[in-house]
Design an enzyme around this catalytic site. Structure first.
Site, PDB file in Angstrom:
ATOM      1  N   ASN A  36       0.872  -1.171   0.000  1.00 51.60           N
ATOM      2  CA  ASN A  36       0.000   0.000   0.000  1.00 51.60           C
ATOM      3  C   ASN A  36       0.913   1.226   0.000  1.00 51.60           C
ATOM      4  OD1 ASN A  36      -1.855   1.995   0.457  1.00 51.60           O
ATOM      5  ND2 ASN A  36      -2.795   1.035   2.247  1.00 51.60           N
ATOM      6  N   ARG A  42      -2.561  -2.149  -3.522  1.00 47.70           N
ATOM      7  CA  ARG A  42      -3.773  -1.373  -3.348  1.00 47.70           C
ATOM      8  C   ARG A  42      -3.672  -0.179  -4.289  1.00 47.70           C
ATOM      9  NH1 ARG A  42      -5.455   2.839   1.106  1.00 47.70           N
ATOM     10  NH2 ARG A  42      -7.676   2.948   0.590  1.00 47.70           N
ATOM     11  N   HIS A 100     -12.834   2.698  -0.456  1.00 46.65           N
ATOM     12  CA  HIS A 100     -12.838   1.686   0.622  1.00 46.65           C
ATOM     13  C   HIS A 100     -13.588   0.435   0.177  1.00 46.65           C
ATOM     14  CE1 HIS A 100     -12.487   4.983   3.989  1.00 46.65           C
ATOM     15  NE2 HIS A 100     -11.299   4.562   3.603  1.00 46.65           N
ATOM     16  N   ARG A 150     -10.526  15.182   6.799  1.00 49.45           N
ATOM     17  CA  ARG A 150     -11.293  15.563   5.596  1.00 49.45           C
ATOM     18  C   ARG A 150     -12.696  16.014   5.984  1.00 49.45           C
ATOM     19  NH1 ARG A 150     -10.433  10.103   2.364  1.00 49.45           N
ATOM     20  NH2 ARG A 150      -8.610   9.629   3.617  1.00 49.45           N
ATOM     21  N   GLU A 173      -8.165  -5.368   5.084  1.00 48.82           N
ATOM     22  CA  GLU A 173      -7.989  -5.059   3.662  1.00 48.82           C
ATOM     23  C   GLU A 173      -6.820  -5.830   3.068  1.00 48.82           C
ATOM     24  OE1 GLU A 173      -8.416  -0.902   4.952  1.00 48.82           O
ATOM     25  OE2 GLU A 173      -9.247  -0.532   2.955  1.00 48.82           O
TER      26      GLU A 173
END
Ligand code: ADP
Length: 401
Positions: free
Chosen positions: A14, A95, A184, A245, A388
């Site tokens: 990742n 990813r 996601h 965010r 993940e």
């Protein structure tokens, strides 16, 4: 130290702009052989931390780029008894944040794929270029191992048109690829599958809401295994209040900041991505600090928490209407798995919808999937840890398998 065989394992990468997280995992046994993170790549004081066989090695290392980071990680693997190049790895799973309208499933990486991912970088300028650097570094350092891209957007590619479409001029939208892509996706897909397993029901029969609440946060409504709506949009900026965010905001605010505050596009970008959300509201983006500050009577932290919960409840309400009967509401990721107060407050006062969080069950800390709703509730409320890396490893294995 015990050396676990890496034959058949997948190296999951990742790559962020200045970091590289990795995990070596066997997709069948789910055993994590090693994991690590290289931080501040390309900056002063870069470092790498590697865990393997019960040992942790932390090292200050000069990491001018991702290629060097992978090379140093390879040295650490070798030091711990695993020579990656000859270990019989099945694949490197990457990813990749944005698959645009092109990539709907995990994809074997070829030169053409690299080019396409580069072409859609405009859609995710903060993420895809970094993902590509990771891909190129892995391909050059481990050329004999196939690389597979697993896209964060893929799970949502079949969103119904009404949910995926922004109400702006069609020509402009189509020309510039403006639509809801959702993010996601690897987590929402993995967790929703685990929910069906936990309930002992075929996924095709389950109507569910998944709340992925980490630093980034997103909600999804999933009917029979297919997402029908999700809170993140064309970029991972829309939707819930996140660590740094903003989530949803009136687009007119951006025009106002540009016209009246004279903020340029890059400044607005930084404001919305880095200085908003919980951080913008109270100066903290970690929920543990916010909880501590609230306990100490800090009104800013309290307000941030209330805005966070308000937005979350708004999405839960919307998705309950979209789904019709809801079987399960599931919390996952750092905040969702750990912050009992968030789970309780997000679903407070919904007894008339059959939603009742049991205080005692909700207070239990565990790394296992668990039910936190009361026995007589008609909606199952669950906590299901996301994974993940395992999901990426499994998908990569399917592609090369
Ligand atoms: P990312 O989006 O970076 O993958 P994670 O899913 O790891 O994020 O979630 C990170 C966030 O989880 C942290 O910023 C913190 O707010 C929250 N978190 C982690 N542990 C706890 C805890 N014990 N209690 C409350 N919040 C926690």
């Amino acid at each position: 130290m015990t050396v676990t065989s890496a034959t058949g394992a997948v190296l999951v990468l990742n790559a962020g702009s200045s970091s590289l997280k990795y995990q070596l995992i066997n997709p069948d046994t789910e055993i994590v052989i090693a994991d690590g993170i290289a931080e501040r790549i390309g900056e002063m004081q870069s470092s790498i931390t590697h865990h393997q066989g019960g040992e942790t090695i932390t090292q200050d290392a000069e990491l001018p780029d991702h290629r060097t980071a992978i090379s140093v990680a390879q040295d650490l693997f070798a030091e711990c008894g695993t020579a990656l190049a000859t270990a019989g790895l099945l694949a490197v799973g990457h990813r990749v944040v944005h698959g645009g309208q092109i990539f709907h499933r995990p994809t074997l990486i070829t030169d053409d794929v690299v080019e396409e991912v580069g072409r859609i970088s405009d859609l995710a300028p903060l993420h895809n270029p970094a993902n590509l650097i990771g891909i190129e570094a892995a391909r050059s350092q481990l050329p004999q191992v196939p690389s597979v891209a697993v896209f964060d957007t893929a799970f949502f590619h079949g969103l119904p048109d009404a949910a995926a479409t922004y109400a702006i001029d069609r020509e402009v939208a189509e020309h510039y690829g403006v639509r809801r892509y959702g993010f996601h996706g690897t987590s929402h897909e993995y967790v929703s599958g685990r929910v069906a397993d936990f309930l002992g029901r075929p996924i095709g029969e389950v109507n569910q809401i998944v709340l992925h609440l980490g630093n980034g946060a997103s909600a999804s409504a999933i009917s029979g295994g297919r997402p029908i709506d999700t809170s993140m949009g064309m970029t991972p900026l829309e939707g819930l209040v996140m660590g740094t965010r903003s989530g949803d905001i009136d687009p007119g605010v951006l025009l106002h900041l540009n016209r009246v505050a004279q903020l340029g596009v890059d400044q607005i970008d930084t404001l919305l991505n880095k200085w908003s959300g919980l951080k913008g509201l109270c100066g903290e983006n970690d929920f543990r600090s916010i909880t501590e500050k609230m306990a100490a009577g800090d009104s800013g932290a309290r307000k941030a928490y209330e805005v966070y919960i308000h937005r979350l409840r708004r999405y839960i309400g919307a998705y309950m209407i979209e789904l019709g009967p809801v079987d399960a509401i599931t919390f996952t990721a750092g905040v969702g798995e750990n912050a009992a107060s968030v789970r309780a407050d997000a679903l407070a006062g919904l007894e008339h919808y059959g939603i009742v969080v049991d205080a005692e069950r909700n207070a239990v800390r565990s790394k296992e999937a668990r039910r936190i709703s009361a026995d007589d509730a008609t909606v199952d409320v669950l906590v299901v840890p996301t994974n993940e890396e395992l999901a990426i490893a499994r998908q990569a294995a399917t592609v090369v398998g």
